[in-house]
Design a protein around this motif. Structure first.
Motif, PDB file in Angstrom:
ATOM      1  N   ILE A 430      -0.048  13.359  16.718  1.00  0.00           N
ATOM      2  CA  ILE A 430      -0.546  12.336  15.797  1.00  0.00           C
ATOM      3  C   ILE A 430      -0.226  10.969  16.380  1.00  0.00           C
ATOM      4  O   ILE A 430       0.935  10.684  16.719  1.00  0.00           O
ATOM      5  N   ASN A 431      -1.246  10.107  16.510  1.00  0.00           N
ATOM      6  CA  ASN A 431      -1.014   8.816  17.145  1.00  0.00           C
ATOM      7  C   ASN A 431      -0.120   7.922  16.285  1.00  0.00           C
ATOM      8  O   ASN A 431       0.068   8.168  15.084  1.00  0.00           O
ATOM      9  N   LYS A 432       0.393   6.885  16.910  1.00  0.00           N
ATOM     10  CA  LYS A 432       1.394   6.042  16.254  1.00  0.00           C
ATOM     11  C   LYS A 432       0.831   5.333  15.030  1.00  0.00           C
ATOM     12  O   LYS A 432       1.518   5.179  14.007  1.00  0.00           O
ATOM     13  N   GLU A 433      -0.424   4.874  15.098  1.00  0.00           N
ATOM     14  CA  GLU A 433      -1.012   4.150  13.968  1.00  0.00           C
ATOM     15  C   GLU A 433      -1.150   5.053  12.744  1.00  0.00           C
ATOM     16  O   GLU A 433      -0.796   4.659  11.619  1.00  0.00           O
ATOM     17  N   THR A 434      -1.631   6.269  12.945  1.00  0.00           N
ATOM     18  CA  THR A 434      -1.762   7.216  11.835  1.00  0.00           C
ATOM     19  C   THR A 434      -0.397   7.587  11.281  1.00  0.00           C
ATOM     20  O   THR A 434      -0.214   7.697  10.058  1.00  0.00           O
ATOM     21  N   ALA A 435       0.573   7.779  12.157  1.00  0.00           N
ATOM     22  CA  ALA A 435       1.928   8.114  11.717  1.00  0.00           C
ATOM     23  C   ALA A 435       2.529   6.980  10.898  1.00  0.00           C
ATOM     24  O   ALA A 435       3.188   7.218   9.876  1.00  0.00           O
ATOM     25  N   LEU A 440       4.377   4.819   5.672  1.00  0.00           N
ATOM     26  CA  LEU A 440       4.340   3.748   4.678  1.00  0.00           C
ATOM     27  C   LEU A 440       3.814   4.268   3.343  1.00  0.00           C
ATOM     28  O   LEU A 440       4.324   3.907   2.277  1.00  0.00           O
ATOM     29  N   TYR A 441       2.808   5.122   3.417  1.00  0.00           N
ATOM     30  CA  TYR A 441       2.242   5.684   2.192  1.00  0.00           C
ATOM     31  C   TYR A 441       3.292   6.489   1.431  1.00  0.00           C
ATOM     32  O   TYR A 441       3.466   6.321   0.216  1.00  0.00           O
ATOM     33  N   PHE A 442       4.029   7.334   2.117  1.00  0.00           N
ATOM     34  CA  PHE A 442       5.012   8.159   1.438  1.00  0.00           C
ATOM     35  C   PHE A 442       6.230   7.356   0.996  1.00  0.00           C
ATOM     36  O   PHE A 442       6.912   7.736   0.040  1.00  0.00           O
ATOM     37  N   PHE A 443       6.491   6.243   1.656  1.00  0.00           N
ATOM     38  CA  PHE A 443       7.566   5.356   1.221  1.00  0.00           C
ATOM     39  C   PHE A 443       7.294   4.845  -0.194  1.00  0.00           C
ATOM     40  O   PHE A 443       8.178   4.833  -1.054  1.00  0.00           O
ATOM     41  N   GLY A 444       6.044   4.434  -0.447  1.00  0.00           N
ATOM     42  CA  GLY A 444       5.693   3.954  -1.782  1.00  0.00           C
ATOM     43  C   GLY A 444       5.375   5.070  -2.751  1.00  0.00           C
ATOM     44  O   GLY A 444       5.697   4.989  -3.942  1.00  0.00           O
ATOM     45  N   ALA A 445       4.765   6.154  -2.250  1.00  0.00           N
ATOM     46  CA  ALA A 445       4.385   7.263  -3.133  1.00  0.00           C
ATOM     47  C   ALA A 445       5.596   7.917  -3.763  1.00  0.00           C
ATOM     48  O   ALA A 445       5.503   8.507  -4.847  1.00  0.00           O
TER      49      ALA A 445
END
Length: 481
Positions: A430-435, A440-445
């Motif tokens: 998985i590339n760095k941008e997608t990672a 970040l998404y799971f940090f807020g989720a």
């Protein structure tokens, strides 16, 4: 900074009418009585006085149950200066000068003709620019429509007690003077409706670039002994873009012995708006309060969260997520939890993501007083600063006077994601941008998923994901400027 220019005649402002028989904010006239003359302090701020005059003139009729609160706040405003970063410790890191950028106007007596938003819940309330438009639900009513009985008596007692609230500030008093009605959510003893939330929607509009429309909606929630209730607050701008306005709501929540309140709060205002919010909670013995906040909108967002435990074995759980994704956006949470009785339990989690040139502030105070023995209190703040021009100020604070307690707190501020977590993704192709997006998404989720109602939960997650994507471009632009 100089005071704003005299008020222009905005098309949506209310024409001046004869005010109710309360304290008048006239600089040139004497107080109405000798007793008031002795009680009223000297006026100390011209801007505060001007706004207070407008608010008083705009409320042509209201429930007499509001009179004690309005009178107390009117008197308080006479000696309340406009807070600045130099003059007020509570605003040391919060620049509210944006509120002085435009003259203030007030909504007309009739709500604007907008299509009402749909609610997924049968019990719902709609405010439009601080004016109550509609309410539906077995336990929901406007204060003015409450018939004589238990609900009206509890509302009257709560509003009278609010007049003596010792921790209030300028914005709390503005709301008390300018509130036109109060939505009362009254859940009788033993009734359990936590799975059927009351969805309170607050829509806001603007009336043009020449002024800032100010509204002051107010909500009172009373959960009686052994009752269970759920509240969903949703604040958003109406129309395309939302526009420039000032939302100044107040929510008061009273939780009797053994009762439980689940409170979800979403703030997704226009990015040109100001949002100053008070939430005041009182918990009796063995009660439980669960609060989840997701704030992503507004140019200036200030939330004062005040909770007092009034009996033993109370439980308080707080979780907050702030995202500053736009240029010079400010998110501020000032929370205060007062523990006075034994065997209390509390947990507070604060998370923020600061992008672009945003500023996030957290001032969390937990006070464990002398008789709050065997208390278990925890507080944690985690912040991600994703731009060198973003700013985070955090002040977790535990004041412990009791000696038999278990209390912890911690703060973590990072300018980058965990490299080990990024490597875990990259090692799996998985590339760095997608990672980065996923982390970040799971940090807020982690906070958003605590909202227990699926339609609201999914809406908040979708908007959060969209804002994270757009913040990449905003951050890049800030770096190049």
């Amino acid at each position: 900074m100089s005071s704003p220019s005299p008020l222009c005649a905005a098309s949506c402002s209310t024409a001046l009418r004869a005010p109710p028989p309360l304290l008048r904010f006239r600089r040139s006239s004497a107080p109405a009585s000798a007793s008031l003359a002795r009680a009223a302090p000297a006026v100390s701020d011209d801007l505060v006085l001007r706004i207070a005059e407008q608010l008083e003139d705009s409320v042509t009729s209201s429930s007499p149950l509001l009179d004690p609160l309005r009178s107390a706040s009117a008197l308080s405003l006479l000696s309340t200066p406009w807070p600045t970063r130099r003059s007020s410790e509570a605003f040391r890191f919060t620049d509210i000068s944006y509120l002085r950028s435009f003259p203030i106007s007030l909504p007309a007596s009739r709500a604007p003709d907008l299509a009402p938003p749909a609610s997924p819940f049968p019990s719902h309330v709609l405010f439009s620019d601080g004016i109550l438009v509609s309410s539906s639900g077995a336990h929901v009513s406007a204060l003015a429509d409450l018939p004589p009985g238990r609900a009206r008596d509890r509302a009257a007692a709560a509003l009278a007690a609010s007049a003596k609230f010792a921790y209030k500030d300028l914005f709390y008093d503005f709301n008390a003077v300018g509130a036109r009605d109060v939505v009362v959510v009254h859940v009788p003893e033993g009734v359990k409706v936590a799975d059927d939330p009351v969805h309170i929607m607050f829509t806001y509009t603007n009336c043009g670039a020449e002024s800032m429309l100010m509204s002051n909606p107010r909500v009172l929630v009373v959960a009686e002994k052994e009752a269970e209730a759920a509240i969903v607050e949703e604040h958003f701008g109406a129309g395309e873009g939302g526009g420039c306005y000032w939302a100044n709501p107040v929510a008061e929540i009273i939780i009797d012995a053994g009762a439980r309140v689940v409170h979800s709060y979403l703030q997704r205002q226009s990015f040109a708006a100001a949002h100053t919010k008070w939430t005041v909670v009182q918990q009796d013995a063995s009660s439980k309060y669960e609060f989840v906040e997701v704030s992503t909108g507004a140019k200036l967002n200030r939330h004062n969260l005040h909770i007092q435990q009034l009996g033993p074995e109370t439980e308080t759980e707080l979780a907050t997520l702030h995202l500053t994704s736009h240029d010079k956006q400010i998110h501020d949470l000032h929370s205060k939890l007062i523990l006075d009785h034994p065997r209390a339990f509390s947990r507070q989690l604060h998370k923020c993501i600061a992008c672009s040139t945003g500023n996030s502030i957290f001032d969390g105070n937990i006070k464990v007083n002398r008789y709050a023995q065997q208390t278990d209190a925890g507080q944690e703040t985690k912040c991600l600063v994703l731009s060198p021009k973003a700013l985070v100020n955090v002040k977790p604070n535990l004041q412990i006077i009791a000696d038999d307690v278990r209390c912890t707190h911690g703060a973590a501020i990072s300018g980058e994601l965990d490299p080990n977590e990024l490597f875990y993704f990259q090692a799996r192709g998985i590339n760095k941008e997608t990672a980065t997006d996923a982390l970040l998404y799971f940090f807020g989720a982690h906070v958003i998923k605590r909202i227990p109602f699926k339609p609201i939960n999914e809406k908040a997650l979708a908007q959060f994901k969209e804002l994270l994507a757009s913040s990449r471009q905003t951050t890049d632009e800030a770096l190049l400027s």
